[in-house]
Design an enzyme around this catalytic site. Structure first.
Site, mmCIF file in Angstrom:
data_model
loop_
_atom_site.group_PDB
_atom_site.id
_atom_site.type_symbol
_atom_site.label_atom_id
_atom_site.label_comp_id
_atom_site.label_asym_id
_atom_site.label_seq_id
_atom_site.Cartn_x
_atom_site.Cartn_y
_atom_site.Cartn_z
ATOM 1 N N SER A 135 0.818 -1.224 0.000
ATOM 2 C CA SER A 135 0.000 0.000 0.000
ATOM 3 C C SER A 135 0.845 1.264 0.000
ATOM 4 O O SER A 135 1.921 1.320 0.616
ATOM 5 C CB SER A 135 -0.878 -0.004 1.256
ATOM 6 O OG SER A 135 -1.429 1.271 1.480
ATOM 7 N N GLU A 137 0.244 3.614 1.757
ATOM 8 C CA GLU A 137 0.326 4.050 3.158
ATOM 9 C C GLU A 137 1.719 3.799 3.735
ATOM 10 O O GLU A 137 2.077 4.377 4.755
ATOM 11 C CB GLU A 137 -0.728 3.328 4.000
ATOM 12 C CG GLU A 137 -2.127 3.901 3.884
ATOM 13 C CD GLU A 137 -2.250 5.306 4.460
ATOM 14 O OE1 GLU A 137 -1.981 5.484 5.647
ATOM 15 O OE2 GLU A 137 -2.598 6.225 3.701
ATOM 16 N N TYR A 159 -1.410 0.341 10.606
ATOM 17 C CA TYR A 159 -1.706 -0.311 9.322
ATOM 18 C C TYR A 159 -0.500 -0.186 8.379
ATOM 19 O O TYR A 159 -0.040 -1.176 7.795
ATOM 20 C CB TYR A 159 -2.949 0.322 8.683
ATOM 21 C CG TYR A 159 -3.174 -0.097 7.244
ATOM 22 C CD1 TYR A 159 -3.769 -1.313 6.936
ATOM 23 C CD2 TYR A 159 -2.783 0.731 6.185
ATOM 24 C CE1 TYR A 159 -3.970 -1.706 5.610
ATOM 25 C CE2 TYR A 159 -2.979 0.352 4.862
ATOM 26 C CZ TYR A 159 -3.573 -0.867 4.575
ATOM 27 O OH TYR A 159 -3.766 -1.244 3.269
HETATM 28 P P1 NAP Z 1 -11.414 -4.637 1.959
HETATM 29 O O1 NAP Z 1 -12.588 -4.351 1.097
HETATM 30 O O2 NAP Z 1 -11.346 -4.037 3.325
HETATM 31 O O3 NAP Z 1 -11.293 -6.236 2.124
HETATM 32 C C1 NAP Z 1 -10.474 -6.813 3.101
HETATM 33 C C2 NAP Z 1 -10.632 -8.309 3.027
HETATM 34 O O4 NAP Z 1 -9.796 -8.910 4.022
HETATM 35 C C3 NAP Z 1 -12.048 -8.826 3.290
HETATM 36 O O5 NAP Z 1 -12.385 -9.755 2.302
HETATM 37 C C4 NAP Z 1 -11.938 -9.508 4.646
HETATM 38 O O6 NAP Z 1 -12.799 -10.609 4.757
HETATM 39 C C5 NAP Z 1 -10.500 -10.005 4.593
HETATM 40 N N1 NAP Z 1 -9.977 -10.350 5.911
HETATM 41 C C6 NAP Z 1 -9.993 -9.595 7.032
HETATM 42 N N2 NAP Z 1 -9.465 -10.290 8.062
HETATM 43 C C7 NAP Z 1 -9.097 -11.505 7.566
HETATM 44 C C8 NAP Z 1 -8.497 -12.663 8.139
HETATM 45 N N3 NAP Z 1 -8.187 -12.725 9.435
HETATM 46 N N4 NAP Z 1 -8.267 -13.727 7.342
HETATM 47 C C9 NAP Z 1 -8.608 -13.690 6.026
HETATM 48 N N5 NAP Z 1 -9.189 -12.636 5.428
HETATM 49 C C10 NAP Z 1 -9.419 -11.545 6.196
HETATM 50 O O7 NAP Z 1 -10.050 -4.245 1.225
HETATM 51 P P2 NAP Z 1 -9.803 -3.851 -0.312
HETATM 52 O O8 NAP Z 1 -10.045 -2.404 -0.489
HETATM 53 O O9 NAP Z 1 -10.464 -4.837 -1.184
HETATM 54 O O10 NAP Z 1 -8.217 -4.032 -0.396
HETATM 55 C C11 NAP Z 1 -7.624 -5.295 -0.689
HETATM 56 C C12 NAP Z 1 -6.201 -5.331 -0.156
HETATM 57 O O11 NAP Z 1 -5.443 -4.300 -0.742
HETATM 58 C C13 NAP Z 1 -6.067 -5.127 1.350
HETATM 59 O O12 NAP Z 1 -4.975 -5.894 1.784
HETATM 60 C C14 NAP Z 1 -5.745 -3.655 1.494
HETATM 61 O O13 NAP Z 1 -5.044 -3.409 2.693
HETATM 62 C C15 NAP Z 1 -4.890 -3.455 0.266
HETATM 63 N N6 NAP Z 1 -4.894 -2.105 -0.321
HETATM 64 C C16 NAP Z 1 -6.067 -1.502 -0.614
HETATM 65 C C17 NAP Z 1 -6.059 -0.267 -1.239
HETATM 66 C C18 NAP Z 1 -7.344 0.431 -1.626
HETATM 67 O O14 NAP Z 1 -7.288 1.640 -1.914
HETATM 68 N N7 NAP Z 1 -8.471 -0.273 -1.695
HETATM 69 C C19 NAP Z 1 -4.827 0.336 -1.553
HETATM 70 C C20 NAP Z 1 -3.655 -0.333 -1.242
HETATM 71 C C21 NAP Z 1 -3.683 -1.574 -0.643
HETATM 72 P P3 NAP Z 1 -14.020 -10.742 5.817
HETATM 73 O O15 NAP Z 1 -15.271 -10.655 4.994
HETATM 74 O O16 NAP Z 1 -13.779 -12.104 6.355
HETATM 75 O O17 NAP Z 1 -13.873 -9.647 6.816
HETATM 76 O O1 F7E Z 2 -9.039 8.202 3.908
HETATM 77 C C1 F7E Z 2 -9.446 11.715 4.997
HETATM 78 C C2 F7E Z 2 -8.529 10.835 5.834
HETATM 79 O O2 F7E Z 2 -10.100 6.171 4.864
HETATM 80 C C3 F7E Z 2 -8.518 9.048 2.902
HETATM 81 C C4 F7E Z 2 -7.269 2.178 2.458
HETATM 82 O O3 F7E Z 2 -7.815 1.459 1.380
HETATM 83 O O4 F7E Z 2 -6.078 3.650 0.993
HETATM 84 C C5 F7E Z 2 -7.024 3.610 2.042
HETATM 85 O O5 F7E Z 2 -6.541 4.319 3.176
HETATM 86 C C6 F7E Z 2 -8.263 10.436 3.472
HETATM 87 C C7 F7E Z 2 -7.482 10.442 4.797
HETATM 88 O O6 F7E Z 2 -8.377 5.964 2.988
HETATM 89 C C8 F7E Z 2 -12.749 11.500 6.442
HETATM 90 O O7 F7E Z 2 -8.020 11.540 6.954
HETATM 91 C C9 F7E Z 2 -11.392 13.070 5.846
HETATM 92 O O8 F7E Z 2 -6.496 11.428 4.736
HETATM 93 O O9 F7E Z 2 -10.606 6.797 2.477
HETATM 94 P P1 F7E Z 2 -9.628 6.746 3.576
HETATM 95 P P2 F7E Z 2 -6.850 5.859 3.431
HETATM 96 O O10 F7E Z 2 -6.657 6.078 4.879
HETATM 97 O O11 F7E Z 2 -6.060 6.700 2.499
HETATM 98 C C10 F7E Z 2 -4.789 3.088 1.309
HETATM 99 C C11 F7E Z 2 -3.926 3.184 0.083
HETATM 100 C C12 F7E Z 2 -4.885 1.731 1.901
HETATM 101 O O12 F7E Z 2 -4.011 0.917 1.719
HETATM 102 C C13 F7E Z 2 -5.967 1.520 2.906
HETATM 103 O O13 F7E Z 2 -6.217 0.121 3.087
HETATM 104 O O14 F7E Z 2 -9.530 11.049 3.745
HETATM 105 N N1 F7E Z 2 -10.791 11.891 5.562
HETATM 106 N N2 F7E Z 2 -12.592 12.864 6.399
HETATM 107 C C14 F7E Z 2 -11.612 10.902 5.918
HETATM 108 N N3 F7E Z 2 -11.480 9.562 5.822
HETATM 109 C C15 F7E Z 2 -12.506 8.797 6.261
HETATM 110 N N4 F7E Z 2 -12.406 7.448 6.160
HETATM 111 N N5 F7E Z 2 -13.647 9.345 6.805
HETATM 112 C C16 F7E Z 2 -13.822 10.702 6.921
HETATM 113 O O15 F7E Z 2 -14.836 11.168 7.412
#
Ligand code: NAP
Ligand code: F7E
Length: 342
Positions: A135, A137, A159
């Protein structure tokens, strides 16, 4: 024979898009599901009918070994994680276990089931290929902008720290055992299937509620944070491409454009013909203990080596999400209260 893929995190946003993409490519797709009565599994059963399910949990080493033994995958995509950044402060140890140590358990399951010993294996033919969901992050308090594969990490949340562990471990298993193990350093990617807790979906649902007269305001935290937002459907293509490459390498995946949360809010309200300043309420309690102020990808390597490009623009993405949530709320109960995908 069809190639076999095992996806952890199948019930999540990316798991669903990746499964659809791999099924369309002719793969036999298996999803790892956890829990005794996980309500999100019914989404997979109903909407991804061709996906086969296998039980397992990233907290349970034995269950991952059993899953790999049962599925015999050619490719493993490790998308399972605790992925909501604020939750990682509230449950830091669990985040370390699932998001960090879960990577070690999955890599060990592959290593043990493949019979890879402690010595480095040079021949990668016939090996299980492994994708780790790293990520942006990990960049946290960024050292340079835009961020590329060589930018140093400075994570700002439990995270981000857990993801950095998983990232380095994936690299280490590649170097120690010669495994085809890669990380995609993905920047924020969104869709109508995004969890309601993330800011893009919170905004698109908020706008839809206001538009339909179901709410009068939208409370948000830090409006100045900047992110590189793309469309999840485009990003899962990159995951697949990384595992088809000749050599195992890590890649940054993003659009190369950055927008503030304020700009996101403005675009979403404008898409619905509304003025955001009439509805958005700043809420200090939604600010984070440590913020990531600015993320912006340099995806040049992915473009050059994988031929990958994001298809959907920021403006198209925001409009797509607002329209999808407006249709969804007009048709039935609020999805923030339900578990089904739109
Ligand atoms: P998401 O919607 O939050 O899905 C997370 C998944 O992890 C769910 O299917 C959840 O299944 C599973 N999980 C949680 N705890 C688990 C455990 N103990 N064992 C097995 N599975 C478990 O995340 P996403 O947005 O699809 O992202 C997919 C991956 O990419 C994640 O690793 C996230 O950190 C990473 N990522 C996401 C973004 C983004 O912007 N979306 C960016 C960079 C990296 P349950 O239904 O069992 O809870
Ligand atoms: O926040 C700001 C908050 O929760 C984005 C995950 O998929 O992407 C995601 O992480 C920004 C932050 O995503 C609210 O402070 C303001 O600066 O949508 P977010 P994230 O934290 O960037 C990365 C790449 C991952 O890997 C993660 O798994 O938005 N913000 N106001 C807020 N955010 C939330 N959630 N809610 C608010 O009310």
């Amino acid at each position: 024979m069809a190639r076999r893929a095992l996806i952890t995190g199948i019930t999540g946003q990316d798991g669903s898009y990746l499964a659809e993409h791999l099924l369309a490519q002719g793969y036999e797709v298996w999803g790892l599901v956890r829990g005794q009565a996980n309500p999100r599994v019914s989404n997979v059963r109903e909407l991804l009918r061709d996906v086969r399910l296998v039980r397992g949990d990233l907290l349970d080493q034995g269950s991952l070994i059993s899953a790999v033994e049962k599925v015999h995958p050619d490719e493993v995509y490790n998308l399972g994680a605790i992925s909501f950044v604020p939750m990682s402060w509230e449950q830091a140890e669990l985040t370390a276990e699932v998001t960090g140590m879960g990577v070690l358990r999955m890599l060990e399951a592959i290593r043990v089931c493949s019979g890879i010993s402690s010595s480095r294996t040079a021949d990668r033919s016939g090996q299980i290929r492994f994708y780790q969901a790293s990520s942006s992050e990990m960049f946290g308090q960024v050292r340079e902008t835009p961020q590329n594969e060589r930018t140093p990490f400075h994570p700002r949340s439990p995270y981000g720290v857990a993801k950095a562990y998983g990232h380095f471990l994936t690299q280490n298993y590649r170097e120690s055992y010669g495994m085809f193990a890669v990380s995609g350093i993905l920047f924020n990617h969104e869709s109508p299937r995004r969890g309601a807790e993330f800011v893009t979906r919170k905004v698109s649902l908020g706008v839809a509620r206001i538009r339909l007269g179901l709410a009068g305001e939208l409370r948000l935290g830090n409006l100045e944070a900047r992110r590189d937002w793309g469309y999840a459907g485009d990003y899962v293509r990159a995951m697949h491409l990384m595992l088809q490459a000749d050599a195992p390498e890590d890649y940054v995946i993003g659009t190369g454009r950055t927008h503030s949360v304020r700009e996101l809010v403005e675009a979403a309200f404008t898409a619905a013909g509304l003025n955001w300043e009439d509805y958005v309420v700043a809420d200090q309690s939604l600010h984070r203990p440590a913020e990531v102020d600015l993320l912006c990808a340099d995806p040049k390597k992915a473009r050059a080596n994988l031929g990958w490009d994001p298809g959907v623009s920021f403006e198209e993405l925001v409009a797509m999400m607002v329209e999808a949530d407006t249709r969804l709320l007009a048709a039935g109960p609020d999805p923030a209260q339900a578990t089904s995908w739109p």
